[in-house]
Motif scaffolding. Structure first.
Motif, short mmCIF file in Angstrom:
data_model
loop_
_atom_site.label_atom_id
_atom_site.label_comp_id
_atom_site.label_asym_id
_atom_site.label_seq_id
_atom_site.Cartn_x
_atom_site.Cartn_y
_atom_site.Cartn_z
N ALA A 193 -32.70 -25.98 -8.92
CA ALA A 193 -32.65 -24.53 -9.14
C ALA A 193 -33.86 -23.97 -9.88
CB ALA A 193 -31.37 -24.18 -9.91
N ALA A 194 -34.39 -24.70 -10.87
CA ALA A 194 -35.45 -24.13 -11.71
C ALA A 194 -36.05 -25.22 -12.58
CB ALA A 194 -34.87 -23.03 -12.59
N VAL A 195 -37.15 -24.86 -13.24
CA VAL A 195 -37.75 -25.73 -14.24
C VAL A 195 -37.94 -24.91 -15.51
CG1 VAL A 195 -38.90 -27.17 -12.52
CG2 VAL A 195 -40.13 -25.25 -13.51
N GLY A 196 -38.02 -25.61 -16.64
CA GLY A 196 -38.19 -24.91 -17.91
C GLY A 196 -38.60 -25.87 -19.00
N SER A 197 -38.69 -25.37 -20.18
CA SER A 197 -39.13 -26.14 -21.34
C SER A 197 -38.04 -27.11 -21.80
CB SER A 197 -39.48 -25.19 -22.49
OG SER A 197 -39.74 -25.93 -23.66
N VAL A 198 -38.44 -28.32 -22.14
CA VAL A 198 -37.48 -29.27 -22.71
C VAL A 198 -37.04 -28.83 -24.10
CG1 VAL A 198 -38.22 -31.28 -21.36
CG2 VAL A 198 -39.31 -30.80 -23.55
N ASP A 199 -37.82 -27.98 -24.75
CA ASP A 199 -37.45 -27.48 -26.08
C ASP A 199 -36.17 -26.65 -26.05
OD1 ASP A 199 -39.74 -28.69 -27.06
OD2 ASP A 199 -40.93 -26.86 -26.91
N ASP A 200 -35.81 -26.11 -24.88
CA ASP A 200 -34.58 -25.33 -24.74
C ASP A 200 -33.33 -26.19 -24.71
OD1 ASP A 200 -36.09 -23.03 -24.63
OD2 ASP A 200 -36.09 -22.93 -22.44
N VAL A 201 -33.50 -27.51 -24.62
CA VAL A 201 -32.36 -28.44 -24.50
C VAL A 201 -32.54 -29.55 -25.53
CG1 VAL A 201 -30.96 -29.78 -22.87
CG2 VAL A 201 -32.47 -27.96 -22.01
N PRO A 202 -32.07 -29.34 -26.76
CA PRO A 202 -32.35 -30.28 -27.85
C PRO A 202 -31.95 -31.73 -27.61
CG PRO A 202 -31.32 -28.29 -28.70
CD PRO A 202 -31.30 -28.20 -27.21
N MET A 203 -30.84 -32.01 -26.95
CA MET A 203 -30.38 -33.38 -26.76
C MET A 203 -31.03 -34.09 -25.58
SD MET A 203 -28.34 -34.09 -29.19
CE MET A 203 -27.73 -35.64 -28.53
N LEU A 204 -31.84 -33.39 -24.80
CA LEU A 204 -32.38 -33.96 -23.57
C LEU A 204 -33.32 -35.13 -23.84
CD1 LEU A 204 -32.22 -33.66 -20.53
CD2 LEU A 204 -34.13 -32.06 -20.65
N GLY A 205 -34.00 -35.13 -24.96
CA GLY A 205 -34.93 -36.21 -25.29
C GLY A 205 -34.28 -37.58 -25.38
N GLN A 206 -33.01 -37.64 -25.72
CA GLN A 206 -32.31 -38.91 -25.85
C GLN A 206 -31.62 -39.33 -24.56
OE1 GLN A 206 -31.62 -36.36 -28.25
NE2 GLN A 206 -33.23 -37.17 -29.54
N LEU A 207 -31.55 -38.46 -23.59
CA LEU A 207 -30.81 -38.73 -22.36
C LEU A 207 -31.71 -38.49 -21.14
CD1 LEU A 207 -27.69 -36.70 -23.42
CD2 LEU A 207 -27.92 -39.17 -23.51
N GLU A 208 -31.38 -39.12 -20.04
CA GLU A 208 -32.13 -38.89 -18.81
C GLU A 208 -31.70 -37.59 -18.13
OE1 GLU A 208 -33.88 -41.92 -15.52
OE2 GLU A 208 -31.79 -42.20 -16.07
N TRP A 209 -30.42 -37.26 -18.27
CA TRP A 209 -29.88 -36.01 -17.73
C TRP A 209 -28.68 -35.62 -18.56
CZ3 TRP A 209 -24.88 -35.93 -15.75
CH2 TRP A 209 -24.30 -37.18 -15.51
N LEU A 210 -28.34 -34.35 -18.51
CA LEU A 210 -27.28 -33.83 -19.37
C LEU A 210 -26.48 -32.79 -18.60
CD1 LEU A 210 -26.24 -33.63 -22.37
CD2 LEU A 210 -27.92 -31.81 -22.65
N PRO A 211 -25.15 -32.98 -18.49
CA PRO A 211 -24.35 -31.91 -17.86
C PRO A 211 -24.29 -30.71 -18.79
CG PRO A 211 -22.92 -33.66 -18.68
CD PRO A 211 -24.34 -34.10 -18.93
N LEU A 212 -24.27 -29.53 -18.21
CA LEU A 212 -24.22 -28.29 -18.98
C LEU A 212 -22.92 -27.56 -18.70
CD1 LEU A 212 -27.81 -26.95 -18.27
CD2 LEU A 212 -27.01 -28.09 -20.35
N ALA A 213 -22.40 -26.89 -19.72
CA ALA A 213 -21.27 -25.99 -19.51
C ALA A 213 -21.79 -24.77 -18.75
CB ALA A 213 -20.67 -25.58 -20.85
#
Length: 120
Positions: free
Chosen positions: A86-106
């Motif tokens: 759908a889109a690309v964006g900054s990893v800074d917008d997703v704090p836990m992403l650095g520890q995981l390869e992918w993250l489900p979102l609400a």
């Protein structure tokens, strides 16, 4: 990183701000060197699947390849909505992403709905 898929996008470089075509490497879906564009639906069903095909909203930690103007590279977030890129964006917008390869979102965390990520 091993096997990965690629997403071809045109984005502004986070370092020099030059807009250019870039490759993003990511591991989500059937990981088998597939090449995608924004809007494409991910393939599933290989032995090397990464992620959850039943997840409606996902953000994936990915790698933005070198800028042709300044050689900058680095991490970037790839948003997947109903198995479509759908889109690309900054990893800074997703704090836990650095520890995981992918993250489900609400549903409310889906940055593609807010228009705050780049749709190129």
């Amino acid at each position: 990183m091993g096997l990965f898929n690629s997403l071809d996008v045109t984005v502004a470089c986070p370092s020099c701000q030059a807009v250019a075509p870039r490759e993003i490497q990511f591991r989500y879906g059937a990981v088998w060197q597939y090449r995608y564009q924004l809007g494409d639906v991910l393939r599933w069903g290989r032995n090397r699947d990464v992620g959850d095909p039943a997840a409606s909203y996902v953000v994936v930690d990915a790698w933005l390849c070198e800028c042709p103007h300044c050689d900058h590279d680095g991490r970037i977030a790839v948003y997947v909505r109903h198995n479509a890129l759908a889109a690309v964006g900054s990893v800074d917008d997703v704090p836990m992403l650095g520890q995981l390869e992918w993250l489900p979102l609400a549903h409310g965390q889906d940055r593609t709905e807010e228009g705050s990520v780049k749709h190129q």
